[in-house]
Every structure is written in structure tokens, then in C-alpha cells.
Design a protein around this motif. Structure first.
Motif, PDB file in Angstrom:
ATOM      1  N   ALA A 195       0.871  -1.186   0.000  1.00  0.00           N
ATOM      2  CA  ALA A 195       0.000   0.000   0.000  1.00  0.00           C
ATOM      3  C   ALA A 195       0.905   1.232   0.000  1.00  0.00           C
ATOM      4  O   ALA A 195       2.048   1.171   0.451  1.00  0.00           O
ATOM      5  N   TYR A 196       0.416   2.339  -0.509  1.00  0.00           N
ATOM      6  CA  TYR A 196       1.309   3.509  -0.617  1.00  0.00           C
ATOM      7  C   TYR A 196       0.538   4.820  -0.698  1.00  0.00           C
ATOM      8  O   TYR A 196      -0.649   4.839  -1.030  1.00  0.00           O
ATOM      9  N   LEU A 197       1.243   5.900  -0.400  1.00  0.00           N
ATOM     10  CA  LEU A 197       0.804   7.258  -0.752  1.00  0.00           C
ATOM     11  C   LEU A 197       1.796   7.726  -1.817  1.00  0.00           C
ATOM     12  O   LEU A 197       2.993   7.466  -1.692  1.00  0.00           O
ATOM     13  N   LYS A 198       1.287   8.410  -2.807  1.00  0.00           N
ATOM     14  CA  LYS A 198       2.150   8.815  -3.931  1.00  0.00           C
ATOM     15  C   LYS A 198       3.175   9.858  -3.474  1.00  0.00           C
ATOM     16  O   LYS A 198       2.812  10.958  -3.077  1.00  0.00           O
ATOM     17  N   GLN A 199       4.436   9.485  -3.502  1.00  0.00           N
ATOM     18  CA  GLN A 199       5.525  10.355  -3.024  1.00  0.00           C
ATOM     19  C   GLN A 199       6.089  11.194  -4.163  1.00  0.00           C
ATOM     20  O   GLN A 199       6.156  10.735  -5.291  1.00  0.00           O
ATOM     21  N   ASN A 200       6.525  12.404  -3.806  1.00  0.00           N
ATOM     22  CA  ASN A 200       7.359  13.182  -4.730  1.00  0.00           C
ATOM     23  C   ASN A 200       6.630  13.648  -5.994  1.00  0.00           C
ATOM     24  O   ASN A 200       7.276  13.892  -7.019  1.00  0.00           O
ATOM     25  N   ALA A 201       5.295  13.743  -5.924  1.00  0.00           N
ATOM     26  CA  ALA A 201       4.539  14.183  -7.103  1.00  0.00           C
ATOM     27  C   ALA A 201       4.533  15.715  -7.139  1.00  0.00           C
ATOM     28  O   ALA A 201       4.283  16.364  -6.123  1.00  0.00           O
ATOM     29  N   ARG A 202       4.812  16.285  -8.309  1.00  0.00           N
ATOM     30  CA  ARG A 202       4.712  17.742  -8.430  1.00  0.00           C
ATOM     31  C   ARG A 202       3.251  18.156  -8.438  1.00  0.00           C
ATOM     32  O   ARG A 202       2.388  17.392  -8.906  1.00  0.00           O
ATOM     33  N   SER A 203       2.991  19.355  -7.937  1.00  0.00           N
ATOM     34  CA  SER A 203       1.615  19.818  -8.056  1.00  0.00           C
ATOM     35  C   SER A 203       1.385  20.210  -9.521  1.00  0.00           C
ATOM     36  O   SER A 203       2.337  20.496 -10.262  1.00  0.00           O
ATOM     37  N   LYS A 204       0.117  20.190  -9.938  1.00  0.00           N
ATOM     38  CA  LYS A 204      -0.211  20.315 -11.377  1.00  0.00           C
ATOM     39  C   LYS A 204       0.387  21.567 -12.006  1.00  0.00           C
ATOM     40  O   LYS A 204       0.826  21.546 -13.148  1.00  0.00           O
ATOM     41  N   ASP A 205       0.440  22.657 -11.225  1.00  0.00           N
ATOM     42  CA  ASP A 205       0.942  23.895 -11.836  1.00  0.00           C
ATOM     43  C   ASP A 205       2.467  23.912 -11.984  1.00  0.00           C
ATOM     44  O   ASP A 205       3.034  24.876 -12.499  1.00  0.00           O
ATOM     45  N   SER A 206       3.135  22.847 -11.559  1.00  0.00           N
ATOM     46  CA  SER A 206       4.583  22.750 -11.823  1.00  0.00           C
ATOM     47  C   SER A 206       4.883  21.772 -12.956  1.00  0.00           C
ATOM     48  O   SER A 206       6.034  21.426 -13.200  1.00  0.00           O
ATOM     49  N   VAL A 207       3.831  21.300 -13.618  1.00  0.00           N
ATOM     50  CA  VAL A 207       4.023  20.340 -14.728  1.00  0.00           C
ATOM     51  C   VAL A 207       3.855  21.090 -16.056  1.00  0.00           C
ATOM     52  O   VAL A 207       2.923  21.879 -16.209  1.00  0.00           O
ATOM     53  N   VAL A 208       4.768  20.865 -17.004  1.00  0.00           N
ATOM     54  CA  VAL A 208       4.656  21.503 -18.323  1.00  0.00           C
ATOM     55  C   VAL A 208       3.765  20.624 -19.197  1.00  0.00           C
ATOM     56  O   VAL A 208       4.056  19.437 -19.377  1.00  0.00           O
ATOM     57  N   SER A 209       2.668  21.198 -19.713  1.00  0.00           N
ATOM     58  CA  SER A 209       1.821  20.312 -20.530  1.00  0.00           C
ATOM     59  C   SER A 209       2.292  20.328 -21.984  1.00  0.00           C
ATOM     60  O   SER A 209       2.695  21.349 -22.521  1.00  0.00           O
ATOM     61  N   LEU A 210       2.268  19.136 -22.562  1.00  0.00           N
ATOM     62  CA  LEU A 210       2.878  18.934 -23.873  1.00  0.00           C
ATOM     63  C   LEU A 210       1.846  18.482 -24.895  1.00  0.00           C
ATOM     64  O   LEU A 210       0.870  17.810 -24.543  1.00  0.00           O
ATOM     65  N   THR A 211       2.074  18.812 -26.145  1.00  0.00           N
ATOM     66  CA  THR A 211       1.201  18.325 -27.211  1.00  0.00           C
ATOM     67  C   THR A 211       1.626  16.898 -27.579  1.00  0.00           C
ATOM     68  O   THR A 211       2.720  16.453 -27.200  1.00  0.00           O
TER      69      THR A 211
END
Ligand SMILES: Nc1ncnc2c1ncn2[C@@H]1O[C@H](COP(=O)(O)OS(=O)(=O)O)[C@@H](OP(=O)(O)O)[C@H]1O
Length: 323
Positions: A195-211
Motif C-alpha cells: 500500500a502507498y501514498l504517492k511520493q514526490n509528485a509535483r503539483s499540477k501547476d509545476s508540470v509543463v503540458s505537452l502536445t
């Protein structure tokens, strides 16, 4: 576990450290920080309080790894050790690397611009000694430096088949739950062990969205990582089929339910900045969890909410106390 950058490896590491801590087996941890060494190939002198003879049951921290020296690594591990690594869709993984490790500064271009002429930016800036590879980073983490290898060179396929031989399981971050059920089955573990909690995930506004075109450009640029990923994604699904598709679906559903239950029980607040237990790259928000003091599963919850840096410090203190 060969800890690959930006592949959900911290979440997998949390699972392995927990298991090691609870069973009180020997865990090889770095002297300080989260790397055995970023510069020098793995050597046992980078292990905290190593006496030169000890054998370990668990090793799950970043290292500079050379596949040709896999045997050196095996020599410090106990007999019966299972070898793992984890990979992620190169488009997701490379975006995460590029953004998290400040490649816009390194290459003098944001990711969109870089992808228009990656060879140009790379040729101008990539240095022999770079810590994380600007091309084919998952190959490099697994011991094959394919930064300057010509696309299509057969050495990539030789590397992949060697890796296939050495590893007992290659997990895929994009199918993390299925991968964990295979791990649980291989290790004869219980559901709570994975079982786990997702570690080290960036918050959405730090992700560059790509085509879609940019994602394809990343895959072309990281051609050896793409071959690597496709190979082990295929073998993962072969193993799922052998496990049984219905059985897998049932077990994945149970894992997801348990994760949700634990998340409700364990977390009082999710933060994405200013958590003193975390390291943040400049301008990047990364999620971490504040422990719920009244959790029904206090021990498991405290482990699940502990970020990597703190977990390794805790294990170092325990090791020091024991001498
Ligand atoms: N369970 C699960 N499933 C899918 N993806 C997951 C999972 N857990 C973590 N992640 C994503 O993995 C990224 C962090 O990877 P690492 O922990 O390997 O990073 S590090 O190299 O140790 O810094 C990070 O990716 P980005 O958010 O894109 O940066 C995490 O969101």
C-alpha cells in the motif's frame, strides 16, 4: 532496487524501506543525502557504517550504476536478493526530469523550444560529467550511458537483454498498481506491504503540458529509453497475463481501496511547499503529507507520510544507535 529518476521510485523506495524497518533486516543506506554517489560508480565505501564485510537485504537509493559491474553490487547483497528497477513512459519521465532538475537553465531553452532542435541544444551544452543525463536518462540510471550513442545502435538492444537477465522484476510507473501486485506475489507479501501514498509528485501547476507532437519528439530524442520502456512494458503485461487478468483486476481494486482508506486515515493535510522535511528545486511545488496525529494505523501512517530524506535520516540514527 536500481532507483531510476522520476519513475515513481521514491514511492517504491518507501515500500521497501518500510518492509526493511519492520522486519529489522539490513538496509544499505547512503552516508548522507539520498545518493550513494552521484559522481562515482557504486562502491560499498559509500554505504553508511559499512564494515567492508556486511551483507545487505535491501538497497533502494540512487547511485551511479554501471551494468558491467552488476556483480560488485550483488557481492554486497545477501543470497536470494531479488533485483528490481522501475521505468516510466519516456514522455512523462523526461518532462519531469527536464522541469524538476532545471534543464531550461542547463540547455538555455524551455522544453517546448528544446524539442524543436534537441540535438542543437544538447550538443552545445551537454557535458561529459552531467549528473542526470540529458538524453536517455533511464538507460543511464540502469547502467548504460546512451547520451552519445547513435540512434539505432545495436548496443541498446544488447543492454536491454542484459538488463532483462539481471532483473527479477521491472516495474512500470504508468501501471504501478499492477506492478506492485506482481512484486507482492513474487515476494509472498501481504496487501499492506505494498500500500502507498504517492511520493514526490509535483503539483499540477509545476508540470509543463505537452502536445502529442512534443511527446513524440521526446520519445524520438530518447530513442534508447523508448526501446527500454517498450520492452519492459511488454514483459510486464506478459507477466500480468500469466498472473491472470481477472485475478489482477481484483487485486488492483483491493490495493486501490486500501490506499484510499489509508490516505483518509493517515493524512491531515497535503502540502506542496515549505515543508521543512522536503527538498524543492527552485520554483517547483512538490506534494508531501502531514501525518494525522489521530490515525488508526499510527505506525504505518508515520512511515507512509515520511519523505525520503527524513526516512533515510531515521534509518541512519537507528543504525548509529546500534553501532
Ligand atoms: N504511484 C505512482 N504512479 C505514477 N506516478 C507516480 C506514482 N508515485 C509517484 N509518481 C510520480 O513519479 C515522479 C517522482 O519520481 P521519483 O520518486 O522517482 O523521483 S526522484 O528521482 O526520486 O526525485 C513524480 O512525477 P512528476 O509529478 O511528473 O514529477 C510522481 O508524480
Amino acid at each position: 532496487m536500481i532507483k531510476t529518476h522520476k519513475c515513481s521510485s521514491s514511492t517504491l523506495q518507501n515500500i521497501l524501506l518500510r518492509r526493511g524497518e519492520d522486519r529489522d533486516v539490513s538496509i544499505a543506506i547512503p552516508m548522507e543525502g539520498v545518493y550513494f554517489s552521484q559522481v562515482y560508480p557504486f562502491n560499498r565505501r559509500f554505504i553508511f557504517m559499512d564494515d567492508g564485510k556486511r551483507k545487505y537485504d535491501i538497497m533502494a537509493s540512487h547511485m551511479k550504476f554501471d551494468l558491467g559491474k552488476f556483480q560488485d553490487l550483488k557481492n554486497v547483497m545477501n543470497a536470494g536478493t531479488k533485483y528490481l528497477t522501475i521505468l516510466r513512459d519516456p514522455a512523462e519521465q523526461y518532462e519531469s526530469m527536464y522541469t524538476y532538475y532545471g534543464y531550461p537553465g542547463r540547455f538555455g531553452a524551455d522544453l517546448h523550444t528544446f524539442l524543436l532542435h534537441p540535438d542543437l541544444y544538447f550538443a552545445n551544452r551537454e557535458q561529459r560529467q552531467s549528473l542526470q543525463a540529458g538524453r536517455n536518462p533511464m538507460c543511464q540510471d540502469n547502467g548504460f550511458d546512451a547520451r552519445f550513442v547513435k540512434p539505432g545502435d545495436t548496443s541498446a538492444e544488447m543492454f536491454i537483454s542484459a538488463l532483462d537477465k539481471w532483473h527479477d522484476l521491472v516495474l512500470i510507473a504508468d501501471h504501478f498498481d499492477e506492478s506492485l501486485i506482481l512484486l507482492k506475489d513474487m515476494m509472498c507479501w501481504e496487501l499492506d506491504d505494498v500500500a502507498y501514498l504517492k511520493q514526490n509528485a509535483r503539483s499540477k501547476d509545476s508540470v509543463v503540458s505537452l502536445t502529442g507532437v512534443e511527446r513524440e519528439a521526446i520519445r524520438r530524442w530518447n530513442w534508447a529509453d523508448t526501446l527500454l520502456y517498450e520492452h519492459f512494458n511488454r514483459t510486464l503485461w506478459e507477466r500480468v497475463a500469466a498472473y491472470g487478468n481477472e485475478r489482477m483486476a481484483k487485486d488492483v481494486a483491493a490495493l486501490r481501496d486500501r490506499n484510499e482508506e489509508l490516505s483518509k486515515d493517515c493524512v491531515s493535510r497535503t502540502m506542496d511547499r515549505s515543508d521543512p522535511r522536503m527538498w524543492y528545486p527552485a520554483g517547483i511545488k512538490v506534494n508531501s503529507f502531514q501525518l494525522n496525529d489521530k490515525a488508526k494505523n499510527p505506525h504505518l501512517c508515520s512511515q507512509l507520510t515520511l519523505p525520503e530524506l527524513k526516512y533515510l535520516q531515521k534509518l541512519r540514527s537507528r543504525r548509529s544507535e546500534r553501532g
